[in-house]
Design an enzyme around this catalytic site. Structure first.
Site, mmCIF file in Angstrom:
data_model
loop_
_atom_site.group_PDB
_atom_site.id
_atom_site.type_symbol
_atom_site.label_atom_id
_atom_site.label_comp_id
_atom_site.label_asym_id
_atom_site.label_seq_id
_atom_site.Cartn_x
_atom_site.Cartn_y
_atom_site.Cartn_z
ATOM 1 C CG ASP A 1 -1.723 2.257 6.617
ATOM 2 O OD1 ASP A 1 -2.002 2.025 5.424
ATOM 3 O OD2 ASP A 1 -1.911 3.346 7.152
ATOM 4 C CD GLU B 1 -8.288 22.018 2.719
ATOM 5 O OE1 GLU B 1 -8.954 21.497 3.628
ATOM 6 O OE2 GLU B 1 -8.711 22.863 1.946
ATOM 7 C CG ASP C 1 -2.938 8.525 -2.924
ATOM 8 O OD1 ASP C 1 -3.860 9.337 -2.820
ATOM 9 O OD2 ASP C 1 -2.091 8.287 -2.054
ATOM 10 C CG PHE D 1 -11.174 19.805 -4.647
ATOM 11 C CD1 PHE D 1 -10.090 20.136 -5.448
ATOM 12 C CD2 PHE D 1 -11.481 18.469 -4.443
ATOM 13 C CE1 PHE D 1 -9.338 19.145 -6.025
ATOM 14 C CE2 PHE D 1 -10.726 17.482 -5.031
ATOM 15 C CZ PHE D 1 -9.657 17.824 -5.822
ATOM 16 C CG ASP E 1 -1.699 1.157 1.425
ATOM 17 O OD1 ASP E 1 -2.234 1.613 0.405
ATOM 18 O OD2 ASP E 1 -1.819 1.638 2.553
ATOM 19 C CE LYS F 1 -4.977 -0.840 -2.113
ATOM 20 N NZ LYS F 1 -4.590 -0.253 -0.853
ATOM 21 N NE ARG G 1 0.396 15.164 -1.836
ATOM 22 C CZ ARG G 1 -0.343 14.083 -1.577
ATOM 23 N NH1 ARG G 1 0.237 12.961 -1.226
ATOM 24 N NH2 ARG G 1 -1.639 14.126 -1.675
#
Lengths: 352, 1194
Positions: free
Chosen positions: B816, B508, B688, B549, B401, B796, B606
Site C-alpha cells: 500500500d 502512541e 517492521d 525513545f 507488505d 523487497k 502488542r
C-alpha cells in the site's frame, strides 16, 4: 477505468448489481457425461449406417457408361492429325461403336469428360472477364487485363469472349446413334439446351444489348484464337443459343474444381418412342467431330452416359464414406461404453 | 528579440537535458525567459488532434504483426503473385488498426482531461507587487507564489517564508512517496524575515543557482545570491510539486522547477511495460507459425516447379503463357509468394486484437465486481493494467507488505493489566469469555464530554474502577496521558471531535486516546508544560525532561512536576526492559503482570509495560545539571545522555501493562489459508521489526505453534548467514521429505512441511549476494512461510527479482505504501491497496482494491477464469485458423500448385472477422468452467494455471494438429464426393465455385460446433453469437451470391447463384453432414475418454457442481480458520526517536515562548530531530532512483 458517476453519494462508485456485470448471467453449462455422449454416438452410428445403406441401394440403381475415345479405334487417326501442327485446322470425324449392356432407365445424361485438364489453375481461372460476359459494352471493347494474353488479337481487336477459359473451350461434338437388333439405326435425340444452371443462363451470362442482330452487337470484336467460328455463330440451329448465352460456352465457363472432370453435353430427349423409358440396351455408335487436342498434356477425352438418383449421379464415394464412418463411430461407441462401464461408472476416478 | 546576454548562446538549440546549471532570479520573468525553462504546463498526453493519425499509425506499424500484414498488402498489389484480392487483407487490417486506434484515442482523451484538470488549478502568484490568481499552467520559474493550508504545491518551490515561527512549514508527501506523516521544511532565516509582506516579497530579487532538473526526490543543491550574500540551499528548504501543505496557514515560495522539470514529473518515466507469459509464448508461437508458413510456401513452390516442368509445360503452348513463365523455377518463386499471401491466415491478424478485447472485458469484470468493492471507503477494485489478466491465474508467489496491507495500521487499545488485574475481556453471565464482535455492547463514555467517539472498549469494569477513583488506575491513565510525544490540535470547525491528536506512531495515539476516554484528557502542551483534564478538571504539569525513545533503550520516560509540587518519572517500554529496572518489592506484581503479558501476546497483541517513580528533589536537581552539561557536550553526546537516563530510570514501580491490537484487515487469516491451499506461497516483506512481523505472522495464521520449525536468521556477517542457511537447508530438507508423498486430491488438505523462515534485513543483504541467493531460495521454498523483516524497498524488489529469475514462476506483489512501489513494479503483477491516503503504490500497481482479502477473489475467481478463458480462446483460435487455411495446402496438390484459393475471396476476408470472431470472443469473455463458489471452495483448481497446463507448446501442437486434421477431412471428403458428382438434374456441380461454397459451409459449421463444444457456459450472449454467426454466414453467403449484387459488380462477385445451386442439392448437405460428423466425433470421443480415464480436478468439481445443482443447493460448511493461541512475549514500540527534542525545543509549538527563542537555528539538535523525524522517508527516498513514479497527476 472505473466510471465515476456524477452523483456523489456514499456508494457513488459501487458497481451495479446486474447479472451481467457480476458474471451471474443465467447459463446452460453442458458437459460430456456418459448419459449424453454415449446415446449420441450410437444414434449417429445408426444414422450414418442407415444413410449409407440407403445411398448404396440408390447408387446400385443408377447406370453409368464411360467411353474413352481419345485414340480409340477410328479416332486414333484424328488424334494423330491433331498432333500434327500443319493439319491442326483440318476437320476430322470418327465413329466409335459401343454396347449398352443394360437399359438405362429414366433420364439419361450425356457428358464429355476430360482427364488431366487443369481448369483449376489460378491463372486459368482468373483469365476471364465477367463484366464482358454479362454483356457490358465497355468490357466488350476493352477486356479486363486478367484476360491477357487472350484479350486482344494480333490486330489489337478485342477478343470476345476473352481469356484463356473461353479460348480453350471444348469443341468436339457428338452424334449418338442407336442400332436396334432389328430395323434401321435410330439417331438418339438430345436436348442440347437447358443443360446449364438457371442463374448462369439468365443472370451471369448476357449478350450485349442490341436492336439489330447479334453479329452487329459483336462487331469490332474478334473470336478467340482457338475457335473455329465466332461467338454469335456457335449454334446455327437455335438463333437464341448464340453469343455469350450459348449453353456449351456457359457449361465450359463454369471451371471444374479438379483436373479430371465431366461436363454435361446433352440430355436424352424421351419424346421419341424408342427412348421413352430411357436408353434401351443394345449397340450404339457415336460419331465424333474430333477437334479438341489433348495429347499435349497427356489428357484423355471420354463420353459418359449416366442416369441420376435423388442425390445426383452415380457416386459411390458418399455411401461408402457413410458406411465406413458409421461403422467407425459404432466401434468407438462400443469402446467408450466399455471404458465407461469398466472405469467411469465405478467412479474410481471421480472419487472425492 | 533582445540579444541574449551570453554572446551567441542560443537557448532554442539547447535541449533541456543538456542544462548544466540553473539560474533563476526571483520576480524577474524577463531574465528567466531567456533560458526557456519549462513552464508549469504539463502534458502527459501523447497525441493532439492533428498528430494523432500519423503518430498512432506509425506506432502501430512498428508492431510485428501489423507490419507483416502491410507487407502482405503490398505483395498483393503485384499482379503476378497476387493470389488474393487486396481487400482480403486490407479489410481485417483496417479493422484491427481502427480498434487499436480507438482504444489509444480514448486513453489519450482521458490523459488530456486529467492534464487539463491539473493545469487549470488555481494558484496565487505575486505579479507586479500584487497577489493574483493564476492557473497552474501559467506559473513560471522565478515567480513567487503563495500557498495555503491543505493546498497542493504547484511546482518545485524554494520556501521563503511561512506563517509558522522560524520559517517552519509542514508538508505531507503522500503523493510523492506515500508517507502520510508530516515532514518539516524550514526557510532560510533571511528569507523567513520577509514574512507575509507583499511589498518586501515583491522586492525580493535573489538569484538561485542550482542543479539542473533531475529525479532525485531527496536531494537538492543550490545557492541563493541575495544582497551580496551567499546562502547554501538544500532539500530541507524545498517544497516539491505534489506535496500538500499541512498545519501551516500560509507560506511563500519561489518557483525553481516548473511543469515537466519538477522532481515529481522527472520521476514519471513511462511505466515498464509488463507482458504475460502467455504473451511471450504467443509471440514465439506466431514466429513458429511464420516459419511453418514459409516451409509450406517452400514445399508448394518446389511442387510448383516440378509440376510446371512435368505437366504444366504442356499447358504453356495451349494456354499461351510461355512468354511470361518460361522458367519453371521462376514460376516456383512467384508461387512461393502467392502461397505466402494465401496462407497468411495461419498467422492470425485478429489474434492480437481479440486478445486485447478479451483482456479488456476481463478487466471490466474486475472493475464491476461488487464483491471486491469496499463500501466503507467507496472503493471498487480497479484493473489499472488491462494486459495482465490471465497471469492472475498463474500466480505462485505472493509478496506482501505488512503494514496497511495485512494490517490496517490502526492500533486499538484493547486490554490492559493494572496492578495485577486485567481489563478488556468480556464475560457472559456464566463467566465464560465472550468473543468480541461488532455487536458486543461498548462501554458508555458519555460521562466524559471530551471523549473520542471512535474509541471502543467493551469491558465496563475498567470504567467502574475509574469512577471509584482507584489511585493506581488513575495513575495508569495519567501516565498514558503524560508520557508520550503526541501533539494536540484543537480544531474549531469540526464540532464532534474538536480535539485531534497528531501522533507520530499509531501506538502512541491509541494509548493517549485511551487515556482521553477514560477521563485523563491530554489537552495542550507547551515546551515546558502539559495540560490534562483529569476527570474534567484542568491540571497542568510541568514538563522537566523527556527521556526519549531509541532502539537500544526501548523505552521512554518523562519527568514532570505535578501541581502539588511532586516530582514524578513516568516510564513506558518493552516489558523485559522495564522489568529489569523495577524496585525489588514489585516482584509479585511483576509475575502476575508477566503472566498477563503472555496472555496478551498470545492473542497477537502488542504490549508495553508501564512504571513510575517518585523523584527526590535534590537528587533530581543534581541529575538535571548533569543532563544539561551532557547535552551541551560535543563528543559522545548520545552515550552520555544514555548513561544519565539509565541512572534515573532505576527502581521503578510497576503500574501495569497495555495491550494494543494491531488490527488486521478483515479476513486476512482466512484469505491467507485459502491462498495457501491454492499452493500459492506467501512471503511477507516488511520494514517492521522482527517481533512485530512474527506477531502478525502468528495472528495471520502464517506461523503456527504446531509448525515443525521456525528458522530465524538474523546474523550480521556473510559467513554466519551462510552457515545458518546451510544448516536450515539440511534440516528443512528432512522435514520437506514428507511433503513429497502428500496426496493432492482436491478434497483433501495438502500436507505441507511445516517450516517457516524469518530473516531480517541485515542477513538478507548478505543472503542476496550472488553466492548465497541460490541456497536462500532453496531454504525459502522448502518453508511454508517466509517473513523478511526490516527490509528496505530495494531489498523487497531484490527478493522479488530473485524469485522471478530462478523460479520461473509468476510473482505478485501487494502493498500500500511508497516503500512497496519497487516490488510492485518488479513483480509480474503488482497490486496496490487503494482507499488509503498514499496513492503511490496504487499508481504503480496493475490492480488495486481496498482490502487484502479481495486478493483471494482476484486470483481464484477472476484470475482463474481469465486464464482458463484465454487458454481456451487461444487453442480454439489456432485450431480454427489452421483448419481454415490448410485446405489451400491440400488443394495445391490438385491445382498444379498454382496458388488457386479454395474459397471465395470474400469468405477469406470475412471468415476471421465476421463469421467466427464473435462466438469465440463470447466464450473468451463469459466462459466459466466452474462457478465462483466452487472456485473459492476448491482452491486446488488453481493448480493448472501455476503448472501452465491449459496452454503450452504441447497444447498448441495438439490444437494445431487438430486443425490440420480438420482441414484434411474438410478438403478430402468433399473432394471424394465431388469427383464424380452431378446435380440431381444432371447438370454439373463439381465446379470450383460449388466446391468452394460446400467447403466453406462445412468449415463454418464445423468450427461452430467446435466452439459449442468448447463453451462450458452458454449464456444468452453465447447462444446469440453462435447461432447468429451461422445465420450471418448464410445471409452474407446468399447476399454475395445474389443476382442484385452481381449486376452491380459482376467481376467482384462472380459467385452469383452458386449458393442457391449448390445448397439446394441433397448431396451437398450429405457431404456437409458427413464432414461435420467426421471432424467432430473424434474430438468428442477423446474428451470423453479423457474425463473418464484421467479426469482433471476441474472435471471433478464440475461434476460435483452439476450433481449439486440437480439436487438443489446445499449449504456446505466452509473450513473455519481458527486462530491459534500461544504464549509468546511480544513487544512492539513503533516509536521514533528524536521527537522529544523537537517538543522540548518548542520548535513545533505555535505558541511563542520566550524561553526557547535562544536556540540557534543551526544547532545540531535541531537538525538531528528533523532528520530523525524523516527517518522513515529516507529509506524510501534513497530507493527512488531505482523506480519511477507511475502516473503523475501533478
Amino acid at each position: 477505468m472505473g466510471k465515476v458517476r456524477a452523483d456523489a453519494g456514499p456508494f457513488a462508485r459501487r458497481p451495479d448489481n446486474s447479472a451481467f456485470k457480476q458474471q451471474r448471467l443465467p447459463a446452460w453449462s453442458p458437459s460430456l457425461t456418459p448419459y449424453t455422449v454415449l446415446p449420441v454416438f450410437y444414434f449417429l452410428a445408426l444414422v450414418c449406417v442407415l444413410l449409407g445403406v440407403w445411398l448404396l441401394i440408390t447408387v446400385q440403381n443408377t447406370h453409368q457408361l464411360k467411353i474413352d475415345y481419345t485414340d480409340a479405334g477410328a479416332c486414333a487417326t484424328c488424334a494423330e492429325m491433331r498432333n500434327d501442327p500443319t493439319k491442326a485446322k483440318m476437320n476430322c470425324d470418327c465413329v466409335i461403336n459401343f454396347n449398352v449392356p443394360k437399359t438405362f432407365q429414366g433420364d439419361v445424361f450425356i457428358y464429355y469428360g476430360l482427364i488431366n485438364f487443369h481448369q483449376n489453375l489460378r491463372r486459368y481461372i482468373k483469365s476471364r472477364d465477367d463484366d464482358q460476359l454479362v454483356g457490358r459494352k465497355n468490357s466488350l471493347k476493352s477486356p479486363s487485363s486478367y484476360c491477357e494474353p487472350f484479350a486482344y488479337d494480333e490486330n489489337a481487336v478485342p477478343i470476345a469472349p476473352c481469356g484463356a477459359v473461353a479460348n480453350s473451350m471444348f469443341n468436339d461434338s457428338f452424334t449418338l446413334t442407336y442400332h436396334p437388333p432389328a430395323g434401321a439405326a435410330v439417331n438418339v435425340p438430345l436436348y442440347r439446351k437447358g443443360i446449364t444452371w438457371y442463374t448462369d443462363k439468365n443472370v451471369k451470362f448476357r449478350n450485349p444489348s442490341t436492336n439489330t442482330t447479334l453479329q452487329q452487337a459483336f462487331q469490332g470484336t474478334a473470336q478467340p484464337p482457338f475457335w473455329q467460328k465466332p461467338v454469335y455463330e456457335l449454334d446455327l440451329d437455335h438463333p437464341n443459343n448464340n453469343g455469350f448465352i450459348n449453353d456449351d460456352l456457359i457449361v465450359w465457363m463454369r471451371e471444374a474444381a479438379f483436373p479430371n472432370f465431366k461436363k454435361l453435353y446433352g440430355i436424352l430427349n424421351r419424346a421419341h418412342t424408342t427412348f421413352s423409358y430411357g436408353l434401351p440396351e443394345g449397340n450404339y455408335s457415336i460419331a465424333i467431330n474430333y477437334n479438341f487436342p489433348v495429347q499435349y498434356f497427356q489428357g484423355r477425352k471420354e463420353v459418359v452416359l449416366s442416369t441420376v438418383s435423388w442425390f445426383g449421379g452415380q457416386n459411390h464415394f458418399l455411401p461408402i464414406a457413410y458406411l465406413v464412418s458409421g461403422g467407425l463411430i459404432f466401434i468407438v461407441a462400443i469402446v467408450l461404453t466399455a471404458v465407461y462401464v469398466k472405469v467411469g461408472r465405478s467412479g474410481k476416478n471421480m472419487e472425492e | 528579440m533582445l540579444v541574449p546576454w551570453r554572446g551567441f548562446w542560443n537557448p532554442r538549440s539547447k535541449a533541456p537535458g543538456q542544462e548544466e546549471e540553473r539560474h533563476v532570479k526571483a520576480n524577474d520573468r524577463d531574465y528567466n525567459e531567456r533560458f526557456t525553462y519549462a513552464d508549469n504546463h504539463i502534458k502527459t498526453a501523447k497525441y493532439t488532434f492533428y498528430t494523432f493519425l500519423p503518430i498512432n499509425l506509425f506506432e502501430q506499424f512498428q508492431r510485428f504483426a501489423n507490419a507483416y500484414f502491410l507487407v502482405l498488402l503490398i505483395l498483393q498489389l503485384i499482379p503476378e503473385i497476387s493470389s488474393l484480392s487486396w481487400f482480403t487483407t486490407i479489410v481485417p487490417l483496417v479493422l484491427v488498426l481502427t480498434i487499436t486506434a480507438v482504444k489509444d484515442a480514448t486513453d489519450d482523451y482521458f490523459r488530456h482531461k486529467s492534464d487539463q484538470q491539473v493545469n487549470t488549478r488555481q494558484s496565487q502568484v505575486l505579479i507586479k507587487g500584487k497577489i493574483q490568481k493564476e492557473k497552474w499552467m501559467n506559473v513560471r520559474v522565478g515567480d513567487i507564489i503563495k500557498l495555503e493550508n491543505n493546498q497542493f504545491v504547484a511546482a518545485d518551490v524554494l520556501l521563503l517564508s511561512s506563517s509558522e515561527p522560524y520559517g517552519l512549514c509542514y508538508i505531507e508527501t503522500a503523493e510523492l512517496d506515500g508517507e502520510t506523516n508530516l515532514k518539516v521544511r524550514q526557510a532560510l532565516t533571511v528569507t523567513s524575515d520577509l514574512g507575509a509582506d507583499v511589498a518586501k516579497l515583491a522586492d525580493f530579487n535573489g538569484e538561485v543557482v542550482c542543479e539542473p532538473p533531475n529525479n532525485k526526490l531527496d536531494k537538492f543543491i543550490g545557492t541563493l545570491y541575495w544582497k551580496d550574500n551567499k546562502y547554501s540551499l538544500d532539500n530541507e528548504k524545498m517544497l516539491l510539486r505534489g506535496c500538500m501543505l499541512r498545519n501551516t496557514e500560509w507560506c511563500f515560495g519561489m518557483v525553481i522547477f516548473a511543469g515537466l522539470q519538477t522532481k515529481l514529473m522527472q520521476n514519471c518515466g513511462r511505466t515498464k511495460f509488463k507482458r504475460t507469459s502467455i504473451d511471450r509464448l504467443m509471440n514465439t508461437l506466431v514466429l513458429w507459425i511464420f516459419g511453418f508458413l514459409i516451409c509450406m510456401g517452400i514445399i508448394l513452390a518446389i511442387g510448383n516447379t516440378i509440376w510446371e516442368q512435368r505437366v504444366g509445360r504442356n499447358f504453356w503452348a495451349y494456354l499461351l503463357w510461355d512468354e511470361l513463365l518460361s522458367s519453371a523455377v521462376f514460376s516456383g518463386f512467384l508461387t512461393f509468394w502467392s502461397y505466402i499471401i494465401i496462407l497468411n491466415t495461419v498467422v492470425p491478424i485478429s489474434l492480437y486484437v481479440s486478445v486485447e478485447v478479451l483482456r479488456l472485458g476481463h478487466s471490466y469484470f474486475i472493475n464491476w465486481d461488487r464483491k471486491m468493492y469496499y463500501s466503507r471507503k467507496d472503493t471498487p477494485a480497479e484493473a489499472r493494467t488491462t494486459t495482465l489478466n490471465e497471469e492472475l491465474g498463474q500466480v505462485e508467489f505472493i509478496f506482501s507488505d505488512k503494514t496497511g496491507t495485512l494490517t490496517q495500521n490502526i492500533m486499538v487499545f484493547s486490554k490492559c493489566s493494572i496492578n495485577g488485574n486485567t481489563y478488556g475481556d468480556v464475560y457472559d453471565e456464566f463467566g465464560h469469555k465472550v468473543d468480541i464482535t461488532e455487536k458486543t455492547p461498548c462501554v458508555d463514555f458519555s460521562f466524559n464530554p471530551l471523549m473520542d467517539r471512535k474509541f471502543r472498549f467493551h469491558d465496563s469494569s475498567l470504567v467502574e474502577a475509574i469512577k471509584l477513583e482507584e489511585p493506581l488506575v488513575q495513575e495508569f491513565f495519567r501516565l498514558l496521558a503524560l508520557c508520550h510525544t503526541v501533539m494536540p490540535e484543537e480544531r474549531s470547525e469540526g464540532q464532534s471531535w474538536p480535539l485531534v491528536y497528531q501522533a507520530q506512531s499509531p501506538d502512541e495515539g491509541a494509548l493517549v486516546t485511551a487515556a482521553r476516554n477514560f477521563g485523563f484528557v491530554f489537552r495542550a502542551r507547551t515546551p515546558e508544560t502539559i495540560t490534562l483534564y483529569e476527570m474534567g478538571q484542568p491540571v497542568t504539569y510541568q514538563l522537566l525532561a523527556i527521556l526519549d525513545f531509541n532502539n537500544v533503550r526501548k523505552r521512554m520516560s518523562v519527568i514532570v512536576r505535578n501541581p502539588k509540587g511532586q516530582l514524578k518519572l513516568y516510564s513506558k517500554g518493552a516489558d523485559t526492559i522495564i522489568f529489569d529496572r523495577l524496585e525489588p518489592a514489585n516482584e509479585e506484581l511483576m509475575y502476575t503482570t508477566s503472566e498477563h503479558l503472555n496472555e496478551f501476546a498470545g492473542e497477537g497483541l502488542r504490549t508495553l509495560a508501564l512504571a513510575y517513580k517518585d523523584l527526590d528533589e535534590d537528587m533530581f536537581d543534581e541529575w538535571m545539571k548533569k543532563l544539561l552539561f551532557a547535552s551541551a557536550a560535543l563528543e559522545n553526546r548520545e552515550e552520555r545522555l544514555g548513561a544519565l537516563y539509565e541512572e534515573v530510570e532505576q527502581g521503578l514501580m510497576l503500574l501495569g501493562a497495555t495491550a494494543i491490537e494491531d488490527k488486521l484487515q478483515e479476513g486476512v487469516p482466512e484469505t491467507i489459508s485459502c491462498l495457501t491451499l491454492a499452493n500459492i506461497k506467501i512471503w511477507v516483506l516488511t520494514g517492521d521489526k522482527l517481533e512485530t512481523a512474527m506477531n502478525i505472522g502468528y495472528s495471520c495464521n502464517m506461523l503456527r505453534d504446531d509448525m515443525n520449525e521456525v528458522f530465524i536468521i538474523s546474523s550480521h556477517t556473510m559467513l554466519e548467514v551462510q552457515q545458518e542457511l546451510k544448516e536450515r537447508f539440511s534440516s528443512s530438507q528432512d522435514v520437506g521429505k514428507t511433503d513429497m508423498y502428500a496426496s493432492d486430491s482436491v478434497f483433501e488438505e495438502t500436507i505441507i512441511a511445516e517450516c517457516a523462515l524469518i530473516i531480517n534485513g541485515h542477513s538478507l543483504a548478505h543472503a542476496l549476494e550472488a553466492d548465497l541467493e541460490q541456497i536462500l531460495l532453496d531454504v525459502a521454498c522448502l518453508c511454508k512461510t517466509v517473513i523478511c523483516c526490516r527490509v528496505t524497498p530495494l531489498q523487497k524488489a531484490q527478493v522479488v527479482e530473485l524469485v522471478k529469475r530462478h523460479k520461473r514462476a509468476v510473482t505478485l506483489a501487494i502493498g500500500d505504501g511508497a516503500n512497496d512501489v519497487s516490488m510492485i513494479k518488479t513483480a509480474h503483477i503488482g497490486v496496490g491497496i487503494s482507499g488509503q491516503e498514499g496513492m503511490q503504490a496504487v499508481l504503480a500497481s496493475d490492480y488495486s482494491f481496498a482490502q487484502f482479502r479481495y486478493l483471494q477473489r482476484l486470483l481464484l475467481v477472476h484470475g482463474r477464469w481469465s486464464y482458463h478463458r484465454m487458454c481456451n480462446f487461444l487453442c480454439y483460435f489456432f485450431y480454427k485458423n489452421f483448419a481454415f487455411t490448410l485446405v489451400h495446402f491440400w488443394f495445391g496438390f490438385l491445382c498444379g500448385f498454382s496458388a488457386q484459393t479454395v474459397y471465395d475471396q470474400w469468405f477469406i476476408t470475412l471468415f476471421n472477422i465476421v463469421y467466427t470472431s464473435l462466438p469465440v470472443l463470447a466464450m473468451g469473455v463469459f466462459d466459466q468452467d466452474v462457478n465462483e463458489q466452487y472456485s473459492l471452495r476448491y482452491p486446488n483448481l488453481y493448480r493448472p494455471g501455476q503448472l501452465n497446463l491449459l496452454f503450452n507448446k504441447r497444447k498448441f501442437f495438439t490444437c494445431t494438429l487438430q486443425g490440420v486434421c480438420t482441414s484434411f477431412i474438410l478438403f478430402f471428403i468433399p473432394y471424394g464426393a465431388f469427383l464424380c458428382a452431378v446435380r440431381d438434374d444432371g447438370s454439373h456441380i463439381s465446379d470450383q465455385q460449388s466446391f468452394a461454397v460446400t467447403i466453406a459451409t462445412s468449415l463454418v459449421i464445423v468450427v461452430s460446433v467446435q466452439i459449442g463444444l468448447d463453451t462450458n457456459y452458454w449464456t444468452a450472449v453465447n447462444h446469440f453469437f453462435i447461432w447468429g454467426s451461422l445465420a450471418v454466414y448464410f445471409a452474407i453467403l446468399f447476399a454475395m451470391n445474389s443476382d442484385g449484387i452481381f449486376r452491380i459488380f459482376p467481376s467482384q462477385f462472380p459467385f452469383v447463384g452458386t449458393a442457391r445451386n449448390a445448397l439446394n442439392q441433397k448431396s451437398v448437405w450429405l457431404v456437409i453432414l458427413l464432414t461435420t460428423v467426421v471432424c467432430i466425433m473424434p474430438v468428442v470421443a477423446m474428451r470423453f475418454l479423457k474425463t473418464d480415464l484421467h479426469p482433471t480436478q476441474t472435471d471433478k468439481v464440475r461434476l460435483l457442481q452439476q450433481a449439486t445443482r440437480r439436487q438443489g443447493p446445499q449449504e456446505q460448511n466452509l473450513r473455519r480458520v481458527r486462530r491459534t493461541s500461544s504464549r509468546r512475549s511480544a513487544y512492539a514500540f513503533a516509536h521514533q526517536q528524536g521527537y522529544g527534542e523537537l517538543i522540548t525545543s518548542g520548535k513545533n509549538m505555535k505558541v511563542h515562548t520566550s524561553s526557547t527563542s535562544a536556540v540557534p537555528s543551526s544547532s545540531p539538535g535541531r537538525t538531528h530531530s528533523i532528520n530523525c523525524n524523516t527517518l522513515r522517508s529516507h529509506t524510501t527516498c534513497s530507493s527512488f532512483q531505482h523506480y519511477n513514479l507511475g502516473h503523475c497527476m501533478f
